[in-house]
Design a protein around this motif. Sequence first.
Motif, PDB file in Angstrom:
ATOM      1  N   LEU A   1     -52.742 -10.895 100.993  1.00 20.06           N
ATOM      2  CA  LEU A   1     -53.748  -9.814 101.527  1.00 20.06           C
ATOM      3  C   LEU A   1     -53.100  -8.896 101.519  1.00 20.06           C
ATOM      4  N   ARG A   2     -51.751  -8.291 102.307  1.00 16.94           N
ATOM      5  CA  ARG A   2     -51.304  -7.528 102.557  1.00 16.94           C
ATOM      6  C   ARG A   2     -50.061  -6.896 101.389  1.00 16.94           C
ATOM      7  N   GLY A   3     -50.060  -8.486 100.645  1.00 15.00           N
ATOM      8  CA  GLY A   3     -48.688  -7.976  99.433  1.00 15.00           C
ATOM      9  C   GLY A   3     -47.664  -8.794  99.277  1.00 15.00           C
TER      10      GLY A   3
ATOM     11  N   SER B   1     -47.711  -6.960  93.458  1.00 15.39           N
ATOM     12  CA  SER B   1     -47.711  -8.245  93.723  1.00 15.39           C
ATOM     13  C   SER B   1     -48.599  -8.066  94.909  1.00 15.39           C
ATOM     14  N   GLY B   2     -49.558  -6.787  95.086  1.00 16.23           N
ATOM     15  CA  GLY B   2     -49.759  -6.671  95.992  1.00 16.23           C
ATOM     16  C   GLY B   2     -51.592  -6.703  95.703  1.00 16.23           C
ATOM     17  N   ALA B   3     -51.771  -7.389  93.747  1.00 12.92           N
ATOM     18  CA  ALA B   3     -53.117  -8.001  93.266  1.00 12.92           C
ATOM     19  C   ALA B   3     -53.128  -8.856  93.828  1.00 12.92           C
ATOM     20  N   ILE B   4     -54.665  -9.582  94.823  1.00 18.05           N
ATOM     21  CA  ILE B   4     -54.455 -10.713  94.855  1.00 18.05           C
ATOM     22  C   ILE B   4     -54.995 -11.638  93.733  1.00 18.05           C
ATOM     23  N   PRO B   5     -53.960 -13.152  94.641  1.00 17.22           N
ATOM     24  CA  PRO B   5     -54.587 -14.285  93.532  1.00 17.22           C
ATOM     25  C   PRO B   5     -55.576 -14.642  92.999  1.00 17.22           C
ATOM     26  N   PHE B   6     -56.083 -15.448  91.498  1.00 21.97           N
ATOM     27  CA  PHE B   6     -57.932 -15.972  92.253  1.00 21.97           C
ATOM     28  C   PHE B   6     -57.548 -17.003  93.160  1.00 21.97           C
ATOM     29  N   SER B   7     -56.771 -18.070  93.152  1.00 22.77           N
ATOM     30  CA  SER B   7     -56.693 -18.473  94.398  1.00 22.77           C
ATOM     31  C   SER B   7     -57.159 -18.067  95.955  1.00 22.77           C
ATOM     32  N   THR B   8     -56.712 -16.982  96.046  1.00 23.22           N
ATOM     33  CA  THR B   8     -56.616 -16.225  97.592  1.00 23.22           C
ATOM     34  C   THR B   8     -58.385 -15.583  97.510  1.00 23.22           C
ATOM     35  N   MET B   9     -58.864 -15.404  95.723  1.00 21.19           N
ATOM     36  CA  MET B   9     -60.357 -14.715  96.214  1.00 21.19           C
ATOM     37  C   MET B   9     -60.807 -16.132  96.464  1.00 21.19           C
ATOM     38  N   PHE B  10     -60.383 -16.814  95.303  1.00 24.38           N
ATOM     39  CA  PHE B  10     -61.403 -18.314  96.188  1.00 24.38           C
ATOM     40  C   PHE B  10     -61.534 -18.880  97.704  1.00 24.38           C
ATOM     41  N   VAL B  11     -60.261 -18.988  98.103  1.00 27.54           N
ATOM     42  CA  VAL B  11     -60.877 -19.258  99.501  1.00 27.54           C
ATOM     43  C   VAL B  11     -61.202 -17.708 100.451  1.00 27.54           C
ATOM     44  N   LEU B  12     -61.069 -16.279 100.246  1.00 29.07           N
ATOM     45  CA  LEU B  12     -61.797 -15.502 100.279  1.00 29.07           C
ATOM     46  C   LEU B  12     -63.728 -15.541 100.201  1.00 29.07           C
ATOM     47  N   VAL B  13     -63.898 -16.505  98.964  1.00 28.99           N
ATOM     48  CA  VAL B  13     -64.979 -16.207  98.229  1.00 28.99           C
ATOM     49  C   VAL B  13     -65.704 -17.729  99.080  1.00 28.99           C
ATOM     50  N   LEU B  14     -65.070 -19.284  98.984  1.00 31.80           N
ATOM     51  CA  LEU B  14     -65.089 -19.973 100.134  1.00 31.80           C
ATOM     52  C   LEU B  14     -65.191 -20.011 101.519  1.00 31.80           C
ATOM     53  N   LEU B  15     -65.247 -19.094 102.136  1.00 35.01           N
ATOM     54  CA  LEU B  15     -64.685 -19.010 103.246  1.00 35.01           C
ATOM     55  C   LEU B  15     -66.077 -17.676 103.631  1.00 35.01           C
ATOM     56  N   TRP B  16     -66.660 -17.188 102.846  1.00 39.92           N
ATOM     57  CA  TRP B  16     -68.019 -16.665 103.157  1.00 39.92           C
ATOM     58  C   TRP B  16     -68.973 -17.151 102.542  1.00 39.92           C
TER      59      TRP B  16
ATOM     60  N   GLY C   1     -50.712 -11.366 123.568  1.00 43.32           N
ATOM     61  CA  GLY C   1     -49.367 -11.467 122.505  1.00 43.32           C
ATOM     62  C   GLY C   1     -49.531 -12.570 121.584  1.00 43.32           C
ATOM     63  N   PHE C   2     -50.479 -12.543 120.507  1.00 40.38           N
ATOM     64  CA  PHE C   2     -50.590 -13.963 119.763  1.00 40.38           C
ATOM     65  C   PHE C   2     -50.295 -13.135 118.448  1.00 40.38           C
ATOM     66  N   LEU C   3     -50.633 -11.853 118.394  1.00 41.47           N
ATOM     67  CA  LEU C   3     -50.674 -10.585 116.924  1.00 41.47           C
ATOM     68  C   LEU C   3     -49.777  -9.902 116.701  1.00 41.47           C
ATOM     69  N   SER C   4     -48.865 -10.259 117.995  1.00 43.12           N
ATOM     70  CA  SER C   4     -47.656  -9.002 117.226  1.00 43.12           C
ATOM     71  C   SER C   4     -46.970  -9.463 115.732  1.00 43.12           C
ATOM     72  N   PRO C   5     -45.977  -8.157 115.687  1.00 42.81           N
ATOM     73  CA  PRO C   5     -45.507  -7.910 115.005  1.00 42.81           C
ATOM     74  C   PRO C   5     -44.735  -9.132 113.967  1.00 42.81           C
ATOM     75  N   SER C   6     -44.219  -9.566 114.705  1.00 38.64           N
ATOM     76  CA  SER C   6     -43.076 -10.783 114.267  1.00 38.64           C
ATOM     77  C   SER C   6     -44.134 -11.882 113.859  1.00 38.64           C
ATOM     78  N   ASN C   7     -45.936 -12.094 114.492  1.00 38.55           N
ATOM     79  CA  ASN C   7     -46.675 -12.715 113.143  1.00 38.55           C
ATOM     80  C   ASN C   7     -46.757 -12.198 112.223  1.00 38.55           C
ATOM     81  N   ARG C   8     -46.249 -12.181 110.797  1.00 41.53           N
ATOM     82  CA  ARG C   8     -46.446 -11.309 109.666  1.00 41.53           C
ATOM     83  C   ARG C   8     -48.203 -12.330 109.256  1.00 41.53           C
ATOM     84  N   GLY C   9     -49.075 -11.136 109.175  1.00 34.46           N
ATOM     85  CA  GLY C   9     -50.275 -11.518 108.212  1.00 34.46           C
ATOM     86  C   GLY C   9     -51.545 -12.197 109.660  1.00 34.46           C
ATOM     87  N   GLY C  10     -51.067 -12.226 111.004  1.00 30.53           N
ATOM     88  CA  GLY C  10     -51.528 -13.209 111.723  1.00 30.53           C
ATOM     89  C   GLY C  10     -52.772 -12.458 112.659  1.00 30.53           C
TER      90      GLY C  10
END
Length: 641
Positions: free
Chosen positions: A81-83, A440-455, A367-376
């Motif tokens: 999602l961050r590209g 590359s910041g455009a979200i792929p179709f597979s990720t869109m499908f994952v978001l809809v599936l979560l929803w 500390g689980f969401l520190s910057p070292s965990n990119r996208g976490g």
Amino acid sequence: MAQARRWIPTAILLVALLLEPCAGFYLPGVAPQDFNQGDELQVKVNKLTSVKTQLPYDYYSLAFCKPGKVLNSAENLGEVLRGDRIENSPYVFRMLEDSYCNIVCKTDKLSKKNARKFKRKINEEYHVNMILDNLPLARLKPTADPSYKAYDRGYHVGFKGSYVNEASVEKHFIYNHLSFVVHIHKDPNYKTSRIVGFEVTPFSVKHEVEKSWNGPADTKLSTCSRDGKRRVGADQPFQEVEANEEIIFTYDVAFQFSPVRWASRWDMYLYMSDDQIHWFSIINSLMIVLFLSGMVAMIMLRTLHRDISKYNQLETQEEAQEETGWKLVHGDVFRAPVHAGQLCVYAGTGVQFLGMTLVTMFFALLGFLSPSNRGGLMTVMLLIWVGMGAVAGYSSSRLYKAFKGTEWKSITVKTACMFPGIVFSAFFVLNTIIWGEKSSGAIPFSTMFVLVLLWFGISVPLVFLGSYLGYKKPAIEDPVRTNKIPRQIPEQAWYMRPLFSVLIGGILPFGAVFIELFFILTSIWLHQFYYIFGFLFIVFLILMVTCAEITIVLCYFQLCSEDYNWWWRAYFTSGSSAFYLFLYATFYFFTKLEITKVTSGILYFGYMAIISYCFFVFTGTIGFYACYWFVRTIYASVKID
């Protein structure tokens, strides 16, 4: 009901398994990695970024050197999602083995198209981002104080300039020689070493081949040597970017021992801004807001205590006097508002936001969401939001039943779909714009499908489950009876009109967060790290207290003026802080950013409108529930026939 309870965990497990291959649910860089001398170190490349366009691009969208096979690294949902687009590269080191003038490749003659791409990225000041052992590449910035070290992430693709004898002709030059420094820490009790720093100094060098080109391994350059005797310097001719130019990419790598331990290796990245100003601003804001909140609380407690004592004393003495003030509207204060179902939907969504924020803050403080965990951070927020669907359904149905509503299924569907639908639609439009820019910041179709599936696979069923449980509960009883015929509201003073009081109410909550908001916007739009979650949690608590108190105060004044339509106004009073947030975002755009492209401006204001809308729902819900508790409390404290 029993079948639903058995089905929910199965659905969650199924979605997790589906997400695993396409989103990579893991926390990178949690455990340190030990290296022995001679171990192979693979440098990875990430997206090209620019603060001027805010549009990331894949590293290999430019004619850089490629490895034999480009491999994509597993990325979590937040990274996608961050590209982020993390791939392997031809830059390979050997642990503790310095090397110089390593030839990566020689490109074919640049086509006009590739030359234009390089020039465009140089004009837009794009940065190249690389990663080694989960550490982003950093470049030392020149500062006025030599004792103070400041770093930028990555390095520029190139620069514009002109030769001395061609002062009137501006040309584009590419950084094609990278001088890497890998900082390592070696514990005397162990034979292995750990990487604690990754720096670069880029150079633009027009390399010259001594005899003939025999491939990267067997070619010697007259501009530098593998033994380090002829080092690349700033006095050498620059490598120009033009059509038909052949570019030779090279690099040096040196290993330096560092006293920095592995646990502190991210400090150099986190100190990219002036922390003293940050700390002073936060403390200053904290003291001001706490003082104002204390004053508001003291005034309210004293005034209410006097009013309640007066009303109860009149009832005891059986004085047949006409009721005045907020007690006069006791027969209408709990009358269901206009569009009560919509209010229940927004209140339930706000409770979902509140639960997500509290749980996310808890993990961030640990500390689980520190910057070292990119996208976490983004991944956890999305998953917790989905899991809080049951809380949203429960809250909206409980409030709706208190309004004597009967169409709870319709309210449940709106709670599950309205807010996510609005945000997803806006996000889809913005993503289409990014896709049109081939970013590359455009979200792929597979990720869109994952978001809809979560929803629809998890969030919607959980909302229905929570709504079902909430509607089974007994209705919330009001402390006073509601009259069948609504009372006429007298003419209100200009300062008690809804628009004025709502706009005034949003100033104090915004004042509690605007200092911290500056650093959050800087981390988002200027590609810096945000890491002080302890201060953010304090500001979050101040925001909640401020939203609650300012809404209660203005609601009290409204009831004293015999206006009992407080439901929606209580929501808008604290929610109006989102209006000031968007105004501040506009001010930030024109004063701090250098965005010139229309597309980038649309993306900025589009995303900030989404953030402001979320902030409206969040703060409005806090103010509404605080006011709801306040009204029930005061009317339950007086004797009413």
